[in-house]
Scaffold this active site. Structure first.
Site, PDB file in Angstrom:
ATOM      1  N   SER A 150      -7.013   3.640  12.017  1.00 47.23           N
ATOM      2  CA  SER A 150      -6.065   3.123  13.000  1.00 47.23           C
ATOM      3  C   SER A 150      -6.456   3.643  14.369  1.00 47.23           C
ATOM      4  CB  SER A 150      -4.659   3.611  12.659  1.00 47.23           C
ATOM      5  OG  SER A 150      -3.778   3.306  13.722  1.00 47.23           O
ATOM      6  N   TYR A 172       0.532  10.108   8.832  1.00 47.22           N
ATOM      7  CA  TYR A 172      -0.213   8.876   9.101  1.00 47.22           C
ATOM      8  C   TYR A 172      -1.419   9.191   9.987  1.00 47.22           C
ATOM      9  CZ  TYR A 172      -1.127   3.961  10.180  1.00 47.22           C
ATOM     10  OH  TYR A 172      -1.728   2.722  10.305  1.00 47.22           O
TER      11      TYR A 172
END
Ligand SMILES: NC(=O)c1ccc[n+]([C@@H]2O[C@H](COP(=O)([O-])OP(=O)(O)OC[C@H]3O[C@@H](n4cnc5c(N)ncnc54)[C@H](O)[C@@H]3O)[C@@H](O)[C@H]2O)c1
Length: 286
Positions: A150, A172
């Site tokens: 990401s 995350y």
């Protein structure tokens, strides 16, 4: 002749969103697909994950392109399930040449907090490694591994928040960064065998993960119950180009390039498809 004609691609998280888009795009260019997805919700994830019907729809879309697909409900957190599903696919389709390890969850404000941490690390980091390592014994020269991290992993904002406040959200960023490092080392060690490994870093991408309540809340912390309409203007903050997000097909085009022989000497790359988001963040923080 398609750009990945005759190859077989193993894709995790293929029931919807980017995973489905990758399956369809690679099939369009001649690949057969081995698809897996959890197809059920997780308690610590505050938005619905894919359903068995979603996975069936991916099957339909790939077959519509004239390619073959095996689709199995399997949990990337469980290495045994991943190996079995892949073995089934290889038994039916004959080989595996491309791995797209991209099943993922966003665990922001997940509860119990440390269970959310574990679920995110187990899915986004361990789950990606499980998928890649299940495939390793089957890969031959010319194979290509692609992991989805990401653009957020390359930025520090997830790291500097108050310790312990949101372990699921923090996990995350941690998991995606660790995955990037893992692929870096893997690429180095596979290079002498002519097998490649790269990371794709999407910015906001228009999938059910982005279009979800927890994501609306993280983009509009000033509102109690923000809606999609409230969040849409805030989505622009992540990119330098004037877009709120990119569509899954934009990420699929990067995946297709990395999967194809067009990128045969591209390995260990951290490829951002982020509409300049990293540049914007970097400029503010140097
Ligand atoms: N959407 C974004 O804005 C964005 C931005 C950057 C990176 N990403 C990453 O892109 C990847 C794809 O996400 P998406 O945007 O398509 O979201 P999505 O929620 O639409 O798709 C993720 C898929 O993974 C599946 N999945 C979740 N846990 C699983 C498990 N344990 N085993 C097997 N499958 C599982 C889900 O059921 C779902 O089908 C993820 O790794 C995500 O972190 C997304």
């Amino acid at each position: 002749m398609g750009r990945v004609e005759g190859k077989v691609a193993f894709i995790t998280g293929a029931a919807r969103g980017q995973g489905r888009s990758h399956a369809v795009r690679l099939a369009e260019e001649g690949a057969d697909i081995i698809a897996i997805d959890l197809c059920r919700d997780l308690e610590t994830v505050n938005y619905p994950l894919a359903t068995p019907e979603d996975l069936k729809e991916t099957v339909r879309l790939v077959e519509e392109k004239g390619r073959r697909i095996t689709a199995v409900q399997a949990d990337v957190r469980d290495a045994g399930q991943v190996r079995d599903a892949l073995a089934r696919g290889i038994a039916e389709l004959g080989r595996v040449d491309i791995v797209v390890a991209q099943a993922g969850i966003a665990g922001m404000k997940g509860s119990p907090p440390m269970q959310a941490w574990s679920d995110v690390v187990d899915t986004n980091l361990v789950g990606s490694i499980n998928a890649i390592q299940a495939a390793l014994p089957h890969l031959e020269a010319g194979a290509s591994i692609i992991a989805t991290a990401s653009a957020a992993a390359l930025m520090a904002h997830g790291i500097v928040q108050e310790p312990g406040k949101d372990p699921g959200g923090h996990a995350y960023v941690f998991a995606k960064r660790a995955l990037s490092q893992y692929v870096h080392s893997l690429a180095l060690n596979l290079a002498p065998r002519n097998i490649r490994a790269n990371v794709v870093h999407p910015t906001n991408c228009n999938t059910p993960m982005l279009q979800s309540e927890p994501m609306y809340r993280s983009f509009r912390p000033d509102l109690e119950n923000p809606t999609r309409e409230d969040a849409e203007p805030a989505f622009y903050v992540q990119q330098a180009m004037p877009v709120p997000y990119v569509e899954p097909e934009e990420i699929s085009n990067a995946v297709l390039f990395l999967a194809s022989d067009e990128s045969r000497f591209v390995t260990g790359m951290q490829l951002r498809v982020d509409a300049g988001g990293y540049l914007k963040w970097h400029d503010f923080h140097v």
